[in-house]
Scaffold this motif. Structure first.
Motif, PDB file in Angstrom:
ATOM      1  N   VAL A   1     -11.010  35.236 -29.653  1.00 33.82           N
ATOM      2  CA  VAL A   1     -12.250  36.005 -29.578  1.00 33.82           C
ATOM      3  C   VAL A   1     -12.302  36.868 -30.825  1.00 33.82           C
ATOM      4  O   VAL A   1     -11.337  37.556 -31.159  1.00 33.82           O
ATOM      5  CB  VAL A   1     -12.292  36.882 -28.317  1.00 33.82           C
ATOM      6  N   ILE A   2     -13.429  36.812 -31.524  1.00 36.91           N
ATOM      7  CA  ILE A   2     -13.573  37.584 -32.751  1.00 36.91           C
ATOM      8  C   ILE A   2     -14.750  38.543 -32.620  1.00 36.91           C
ATOM      9  O   ILE A   2     -15.701  38.288 -31.877  1.00 36.91           O
ATOM     10  CB  ILE A   2     -13.774  36.673 -33.981  1.00 36.91           C
ATOM     11  N   GLY A   3     -14.655  39.649 -33.340  1.00 35.81           N
ATOM     12  CA  GLY A   3     -15.736  40.615 -33.332  1.00 35.81           C
ATOM     13  C   GLY A   3     -16.350  40.743 -34.710  1.00 35.81           C
ATOM     14  O   GLY A   3     -15.629  40.876 -35.706  1.00 35.81           O
TER      15      GLY A   3
ATOM     16  N   LYS B   1     -19.838  39.523 -30.598  1.00 39.94           N
ATOM     17  CA  LYS B   1     -18.605  38.752 -30.424  1.00 39.94           C
ATOM     18  C   LYS B   1     -18.893  37.253 -30.472  1.00 39.94           C
ATOM     19  O   LYS B   1     -20.007  36.807 -30.207  1.00 39.94           O
ATOM     20  CB  LYS B   1     -17.948  39.106 -29.078  1.00 39.94           C
ATOM     21  N   ALA B   2     -17.823  36.506 -30.797  1.00 37.11           N
ATOM     22  CA  ALA B   2     -17.927  35.052 -30.814  1.00 37.11           C
ATOM     23  C   ALA B   2     -16.546  34.474 -30.541  1.00 37.11           C
ATOM     24  O   ALA B   2     -15.562  35.217 -30.411  1.00 37.11           O
ATOM     25  CB  ALA B   2     -18.470  34.560 -32.161  1.00 37.11           C
TER      26      ALA B   2
ATOM     27  N   VAL C   1     -24.903  33.040 -24.105  1.00 33.64           N
ATOM     28  CA  VAL C   1     -23.957  31.938 -23.920  1.00 33.64           C
ATOM     29  C   VAL C   1     -22.565  32.540 -23.754  1.00 33.64           C
ATOM     30  O   VAL C   1     -22.201  33.492 -24.461  1.00 33.64           O
ATOM     31  CB  VAL C   1     -23.995  30.988 -25.139  1.00 33.64           C
ATOM     32  N   ASP C   2     -21.773  32.018 -22.810  1.00 36.39           N
ATOM     33  CA  ASP C   2     -20.434  32.552 -22.553  1.00 36.39           C
ATOM     34  C   ASP C   2     -19.615  32.656 -23.838  1.00 36.39           C
ATOM     35  O   ASP C   2     -19.495  31.676 -24.582  1.00 36.39           O
ATOM     36  CB  ASP C   2     -19.688  31.655 -21.556  1.00 36.39           C
ATOM     37  N   GLY C   3     -19.056  33.840 -24.069  1.00 35.98           N
ATOM     38  CA  GLY C   3     -18.180  34.045 -25.217  1.00 35.98           C
ATOM     39  C   GLY C   3     -18.897  34.482 -26.477  1.00 35.98           C
ATOM     40  O   GLY C   3     -18.263  34.823 -27.472  1.00 35.98           O
ATOM     41  N   PHE C   4     -20.238  34.453 -26.479  1.00 32.13           N
ATOM     42  CA  PHE C   4     -21.021  34.783 -27.671  1.00 32.13           C
ATOM     43  C   PHE C   4     -22.055  35.855 -27.339  1.00 32.13           C
ATOM     44  O   PHE C   4     -22.803  35.729 -26.362  1.00 32.13           O
ATOM     45  CB  PHE C   4     -21.739  33.549 -28.215  1.00 32.13           C
ATOM     46  N   THR C   5     -22.111  36.892 -28.197  1.00 35.14           N
ATOM     47  CA  THR C   5     -23.122  37.940 -27.984  1.00 35.14           C
ATOM     48  C   THR C   5     -23.926  38.201 -29.262  1.00 35.14           C
ATOM     49  O   THR C   5     -24.565  39.248 -29.382  1.00 35.14           O
ATOM     50  CB  THR C   5     -22.454  39.256 -27.533  1.00 35.14           C
TER      51      THR C   5
ATOM     52  N   LEU D   1     -27.141  33.198 -30.681  1.00 36.93           N
ATOM     53  CA  LEU D   1     -26.534  32.174 -31.541  1.00 36.93           C
ATOM     54  C   LEU D   1     -25.124  31.826 -31.077  1.00 36.93           C
ATOM     55  O   LEU D   1     -24.363  32.701 -30.636  1.00 36.93           O
ATOM     56  CB  LEU D   1     -26.485  32.670 -32.987  1.00 36.93           C
ATOM     57  N   TYR D   2     -24.786  30.535 -31.188  1.00 34.64           N
ATOM     58  CA  TYR D   2     -23.441  30.081 -30.821  1.00 34.64           C
ATOM     59  C   TYR D   2     -23.170  28.755 -31.526  1.00 34.64           C
ATOM     60  O   TYR D   2     -24.030  28.215 -32.238  1.00 34.64           O
ATOM     61  CB  TYR D   2     -23.326  29.935 -29.306  1.00 34.64           C
TER      62      TYR D   2
END
Length: 378
Positions: free
Chosen positions: A255-257, A262-263, A295-299, A345-346
Motif C-alpha cells: 500500500v502506497i501513499g 492511497k493506491a 475501488v478497493d485499495g485506491f482513493t 483512478l486505479y
C-alpha cells in the motif's frame, strides 16, 4: 548465440570542463541493431564518434572484435559511418559515389563494378548508376549513402540520425526498409536518434542515454513495459508518474501513499522495499482505469478536464487536486466520463510499474549474449 562485436568499457569523454560521456559500459552483439536514444546533448553522437574514431575517449577502452581501436585511425577500423547529411559528392553520379572507397583502395575495376552493382541492388537503386546526386530525392540519397557504406563490407555500420532530413511519411517508410536491409546484410548497426518511435520500431535493443550515462539498455518491449528510472518512463512513450511512500508491505503487494491518495502496487521479489521507502509508480495511459465509485485499495480521485479525439483513440485528461494531470486512453467513445465529472483512478496491479531509483544502470548486463567479454573470446 551471438558474440560481442563492440565493447565500450569505462569510457569517459571530456571537452574541457564539460563531462559529455560518463563511465559508459556497453556490449553490442554481432548482427544486432542497437539504438542509442536520448535528448539532444546527452552524449549519444559523441559515443558513436568515439567508436568510429572521429573522437578519442578521455578515459576507458573501445574494442571491435576483441581488439582495442583507440590508437587506430577511422579508416583502419572495421566500421563505416552514415551521416545525417549523407556526405555524398555532388559532382559525381551514383555509381562513382558508391565506388569511391574501393577506388581509393585500388580494388580491381572488375571487382569494383560487381560490388557496386550488388550494393545498388541491395538498396533498390538499380538503373540509377548514372544519375547525378543533385537529381536524387532525400530517400534516394540516403540509400546511396548506405550503399557506399556497405560496399566496404564493414563488420559494424554506424548511423548518425540518417533519417533526420526526411519528411515524416518517407521517414517511416525508410525505417522499415533499413531494418529489413540490416537483417538481410547481417551487419551490426549502431544507430543514433532522438526519436523514440523510430527507436522502438527498428531496434533489437535500445540504450537510453541521459546526461552522458546509460539509464537503461534492453529490448524495446522491456523498456516500454518495465522502465527502470523515471527518466526512462517519461522519455519512452507517455506515462503517468506518481511519487509515493510505502505505507504497508503485505507479501508481494504494498500500500502506497501519494499526495492525492492511497493506491496499491505489486512488488518484484528482487526489490527489497520496506515501509517508509520512497518510490514512484508509472502507469501507461492505456493501463490507467477509472470508476465513478471508489475501488478497493485506491482513493485517488480527480475531475475530468477534457476528452481529446486523436483518431484511433480518445485521451481523457483528468486533473488531481494537487494539479497533476493524468492521461487515460480509451478506444471506445461510449466508455468515457464527461468534463466536470468526478472519477476514481486505479490500475490492475501488474500494470503499475514500481520505480525505486537507486543508482543508475551504468553498465550493460548482456546476459543473453554469449561471450559478453571480448577477452574471453580470444
Amino acid at each position: 548465440m551471438s558474440k560481442t562485436i563492440v565493447s565500450i568499457m569505462n569510457v569517459e569523454k571530456m571537452y574541457g570542463e564539460n563531462h559529455v560521456v560518463k563511465n559508459m559500459n556497453m556490449n553490442i552483439a554481432e548482427g544486432e541493431f542497437l539504438t542509442l536514444l536520448g535528448p539532444s546533448g546527452c552524449g549519444k553522437t559523441t559515443t558513436l564518434r568515439m567508436i568510429s574514431g572521429f573522437e578519442m575517449p578521455t578515459a576507458g577502452a573501445i574494442k571491435v572484435q576483441g581488439e582495442s581501436v583507440e590508437k587506430k585511425e577511422p579508416y583502419q577500423r572495421d566500421v563505416n559511418t552514415v551521416f545525417q547529411n549523407y556526405a555524398l559528392f555532388p559532382n559525381m553520379n551514383v555509381y562513382d559515389n558508391v565506388a569511391y572507397g574501393l577506388k581509393v583502395k585500388k580494388v580491381p575495376k572488375k571487382e569494383i563494378h560487381e560490388r557496386v552493382m550488388e550494393a545498388l541492388r541491395m538498396v533498390q537503386l538499380e538503373g540509377f548508376e548514372k544519375r547525378r546526386i543533385t537529381q536524387m530525392s532525400g530517400g534516394q540519397k540516403q540509400r546511396v549513402a548506405i550503399a557506399r557504406a556497405i560496399i566496404n563490407r564493414p563488420k559494424v555500420l554506424l548511423l548518425d540520425e540518417p533519417l533526420g532530413a526526411l519528411d515524416l511519411k518517407l521517414r517511416k517508410q525508410m525505417q522499415i526498409e533499413l531494418k529489413r536491409l540490416q537483417k538481410k546484410l547481417g551487419i551490426t548497426f549502431i544507430y543514433v536518434t532522438h526519436d523514440q518511435e523510430e527507436a522502438l520500431t527498428m531496434s533489437d535493443r535500445i540504450a537510453i542515454i541521459n546526461e552522458g550515462r546509460i539509464e537503461q539498455i534492453d529490448t524495446p518491449v522491456e523498456i516500454y513495459k518495465h522502465p527502470k528510472t523515471k527518466f526512462v518512463a517519461n522519455f519512452i512513450g507517455e506515462t503517468n508518474l506518481l511519487d509515493a511512500v510505502v505505507l504497508e508491505v503485505n507479501g508481494d503487494t504494498a500500500v502506497i501513499g501519494t499526495e492525492v491518495g492511497k493506491a496499491m502496487v505489486q512488488l518484484d521479489p528482487k526489490d527489497k522495499i520496506a515501509v517508509n521507502d520512497g518510490l514512484a509508480v508509472s502507469v501507461r495511459p492505456e493501463h490507467m482505469k477509472f470508476s465513478k465509485t471508489p475501488v478497493d485499495g485506491f482513493t485517488i480521485k480527480g475531475i475530468v478536464k477534457e476528452n481529446i479525439f486523436v483518431g484511433n483513440l480518445i485521451k481523457m485528461m483528468i486533473n488531481l487536486n494537487d494539479g497533476t494531470e493524468i492521461r487515460v486512453n480509451r478506444f471506445d467513445a461510449s466508455d468515457l466520463s464527461e468534463p466536470g465529472e468526478l472519477v476514481y483512478l486505479y490500475w490492475d496491479l501488474p500494470k503499475g510499474v514500481v520505480i525505486k531509483e537507486k543508482e543508475l544502470i551504468h553498465t550493460d548486463s548482456v546476459k543473453d549474449i554469449e561471450g559478453g567479454d571480448p577477452d574471453e573470446e580470444e
